[in-house]
Scaffold this motif. Sequence first.
Motif, short mmCIF file in Angstrom:
data_model
loop_
_atom_site.label_atom_id
_atom_site.label_comp_id
_atom_site.label_asym_id
_atom_site.label_seq_id
_atom_site.Cartn_x
_atom_site.Cartn_y
_atom_site.Cartn_z
N UNK A 156 1.03 -1.07 -0.15
CA UNK A 156 0.05 0.20 0.12
C UNK A 156 0.86 1.25 -0.04
N UNK A 157 0.22 2.54 -0.39
CA UNK A 157 1.13 3.55 -0.36
C UNK A 157 1.69 3.72 0.98
N UNK A 158 2.84 4.13 1.28
CA UNK A 158 3.73 4.28 2.29
C UNK A 158 4.74 3.04 2.76
N UNK A 159 4.51 2.08 1.94
CA UNK A 159 5.49 0.77 2.02
C UNK A 159 6.74 0.99 1.41
N UNK A 160 7.92 1.31 2.13
CA UNK A 160 9.39 1.49 1.57
C UNK A 160 10.12 0.16 2.00
N UNK A 161 10.96 0.13 1.23
CA UNK A 161 12.33 -0.54 1.51
C UNK A 161 13.36 0.36 2.03
N UNK A 162 13.80 0.30 3.25
CA UNK A 162 14.78 1.44 3.68
C UNK A 162 16.05 1.05 3.15
N UNK A 163 16.77 1.90 2.29
CA UNK A 163 17.93 1.78 1.62
C UNK A 163 19.08 3.10 2.20
N UNK A 164 18.89 3.44 3.19
CA UNK A 164 19.42 4.51 3.77
C UNK A 164 20.54 4.00 4.66
N UNK A 165 21.69 3.79 4.58
CA UNK A 165 22.90 3.28 5.16
C UNK A 165 22.78 3.67 6.53
N UNK A 166 22.57 5.20 6.82
CA UNK A 166 22.86 5.79 8.05
C UNK A 166 21.62 5.65 8.94
N UNK A 167 20.68 4.95 8.32
CA UNK A 167 19.52 4.71 9.10
C UNK A 167 19.57 3.36 9.93
N UNK A 168 18.88 3.25 11.31
CA UNK A 168 18.75 2.29 12.13
C UNK A 168 18.14 1.03 11.48
N UNK A 169 17.19 1.45 10.61
CA UNK A 169 16.38 0.45 10.32
C UNK A 169 16.79 0.04 8.67
N UNK A 170 18.19 0.28 8.24
CA UNK A 170 18.54 -0.10 6.99
C UNK A 170 18.43 -1.39 6.56
N UNK A 171 17.92 -1.56 5.38
CA UNK A 171 17.73 -2.87 4.66
C UNK A 171 16.66 -3.69 5.45
N UNK A 172 15.40 -3.15 5.56
CA UNK A 172 14.38 -3.61 5.97
C UNK A 172 13.13 -3.04 5.41
N UNK A 173 12.04 -3.41 5.59
CA UNK A 173 10.63 -3.13 5.16
C UNK A 173 10.16 -2.21 6.16
N UNK A 174 9.55 -1.11 5.58
CA UNK A 174 9.19 0.08 6.70
C UNK A 174 8.00 0.58 6.20
N UNK A 175 6.78 0.70 7.09
CA UNK A 175 5.60 1.92 6.41
C UNK A 175 5.73 2.73 7.04
N UNK A 176 5.94 3.99 6.28
CA UNK A 176 6.28 5.27 6.81
C UNK A 176 5.36 6.27 5.83
N UNK A 177 5.05 7.39 6.32
CA UNK A 177 4.36 8.63 5.58
C UNK A 177 5.70 9.50 5.17
N UNK A 178 6.88 9.34 5.54
CA UNK A 178 7.86 9.97 4.98
C UNK A 178 8.80 9.01 4.20
#
Length: 261
Positions: free
Chosen positions: A148-170
Motif C-alpha cells: 500500500x502507499x507508504x510501504x518502503x524498503x529502507x536503503x539509507x545506510x545511515x538509518x537504524x532500519x537500513x535494509x528492512x521493510x518499513x511503513x512510513x508517511x515519509x
Amino acid sequence: MKRRSLLLGAAAGLAAPAVLTPAAPALGASGPLRPAWGTAPVPGSWSALPRHNRASELRTLPAETKQVIIVGATSYTTTYATLEAYVRVRNGWQPAAAKLPARIGSKGFSDNHVEGVPTTPTGVYSIGPTMYGIAADPGVRFPYHRLVSGDWWNENPSSSLYNTFQHSTTNPGGASEALWQEVPAYTHFAVITYNMPPNVPKPVPNAGSGIFLHQFSTTAGNATAGCVSLAHDHLVDVLNWLDPALSPRIVLSPYAQLSRY
C-alpha cells in the motif's frame, strides 16, 4: 536496490516463458506441490529438466533445507542467468522443474557487493519471512503483504532500519524504494536475505540492500540493479512452490564457483 530494472533495449530479450514439469515430492511437505507449478507455455529450449544436477555440488546447506534454488551463470560479468529448483529426496537432490531464464545485475555477480553498485551478491541466502506484492496474494505458502502507499524498503545506510521493510508517511532517505510504485517489477516478490538476518545479525551499513526475487520490468526481460528477475508466470510458479516449512535456500553464483557452497 533503487532502480532495480536497468533497461538494456530489445537486444536484452529472452526466450518466451517455458513449461515447468511436475515437481518431485519433497520430504517433509504437508502435501503435493501446487498445480500452478507447471502451467506456462513451451518454447522448447527451456523445457528439459537440468541434465547436470548442480544441487549435488552444494556442501553447506543446512540439514533441514529440503528446497533449494540455484541462480547460476557462466561468468561473473554476464547478466544472463538460469534458475534451477531442486527438492531433497532420500537419495539426494532431484530437479523440481525445468530450468528457467533469469536476469541478474547489470554488472553481473560480485563476491563483495556494496550499496549503489548494480551487482548481484554471491552466496547462500534464505527467503525472507514475508513475501510482498502490489497485486493480491497469488497463492504463496509464506505470509503475504499486499503493498500500500507508504510501504518502503529502507536503503539509507545511515538509518537504524537500513535494509528492512518499513511503513512510513515519509521517505526513509538515501535510495529507499517506494515499493508500491514499482510496476510491474514488484507485482510479487520474495526477499533474498542478503545483508540481513539470518545471514548477518544486523545489516552492515553500505554493504547493500533490497535484494529481491521479482518480475521482469520489460516484456523482453532486462538486467537488474542487483536483484534476480524472472518472467511473471515463472515467478508466480516459483513463489507458490517455496514452502517455509522446508527451510528453502537460494544460491547465487557463477557455475565455476558453485562448489564452494
